[in-house]
Scaffold this active site. Structure first.
Site, PDB file in Angstrom:
ATOM      1  N   HIS A  81       0.819  -1.254  -0.143  1.00 21.58           N
ATOM      2  CA  HIS A  81      -0.039  -0.097  -0.153  1.00 21.58           C
ATOM      3  C   HIS A  81       1.042   1.258   0.036  1.00 21.58           C
ATOM      4  O   HIS A  81       1.890   1.398   0.585  1.00 21.58           O
ATOM      5  CB  HIS A  81      -0.957   0.173   1.243  1.00 21.58           C
ATOM      6  N   GLU A 118       9.222  -1.302   3.159  1.00 22.28           N
ATOM      7  CA  GLU A 118       9.951   0.133   2.790  1.00 22.28           C
ATOM      8  C   GLU A 118      11.224   0.015   3.433  1.00 22.28           C
ATOM      9  O   GLU A 118      12.365   0.362   2.884  1.00 22.28           O
ATOM     10  CB  GLU A 118       9.144   1.246   3.413  1.00 22.28           C
ATOM     11  N   ASP A 132      27.078  -0.713  -7.346  1.00 27.01           N
ATOM     12  CA  ASP A 132      27.144  -0.250  -8.623  1.00 27.01           C
ATOM     13  C   ASP A 132      28.554   0.452  -8.817  1.00 27.01           C
ATOM     14  O   ASP A 132      29.056   0.706  -9.752  1.00 27.01           O
ATOM     15  CB  ASP A 132      26.069   0.888  -8.935  1.00 27.01           C
TER      16      ASP A 132
END
Length: 162
Positions: A81, A118, A132
């Site tokens: 949500h 989250e 990265d």
């Protein structure tokens, strides 16, 4: 498939179709979740990340990426949500002795559903940002141990992994 057709779900039954669970009747409560993971790399790659690169400070970039991950979680995970996040921290902690960088995230909300996803997404995205940069110096760098450390609030109450 014709126009407007959504197709059958995997089992072919409407009750098994993917959907977002209804939480409208649930009471809004304070929620908090803490997650972590660790990025491991060679000592040379670790030194480069901590010192900074021509692109800038990878540790600060990872913190920003983690915050962005919090905000984008419902865009990435179909069952999440959109929630009213009231605060989020992303800590990026280099450990010279082990040559690792620990990512620890804390997310808070006052809503009807939790913030575990989250917090986990923030940790994963921050770690991916570090990877990265590290891959230029160490292709074998890795992300380990993504996990929920703690959650507070909601019907299921308090959980602690430690």
């Amino acid at each position: 498939m014709g126009a407007g057709a959504t197709g059958p779900d995997v089992a072919g039954r409407p009750e098994d179709a993917a959907r977002i669970v209804e939480v409208g009747a649930k009471e809004r409560t304070d929620r908090e979740a803490v997650a972590e993971c660790v990025v491991s790399m060679t000592p040379e790659a670790y030194a480069q990340l901590v010192a900074g690169t021509p692109k800038g400070n990878p540790l600060e970039a990872a913190r920003i990426a983690g915050v962005m991950g919090v905000k984008r979680t419902p865009d990435l995970l179909p069952f999440c949500h959109p929630i009213a996040v009231t605060g989020a921290e992303v800590l990026v902690e280099p450990d010279e002795a082990s040559g690792t960088i620990r990512v620890r995230t804390t997310v808070r909300a006052h809503d009807r559903t939790g913030v575990e996803m989250e917090a986990l997404t923030a940790a994963a995205v921050a770690a991916l940002c570090l990877y990265d940069t590290a891959k230029a110096f160490d292709r074998a760098a890795r992300i380990d141990g993504l996990r929920l450390l703690e959650k507070r609030g909601g019907k299921s109450g308090h959980y602690s992994a430690e």
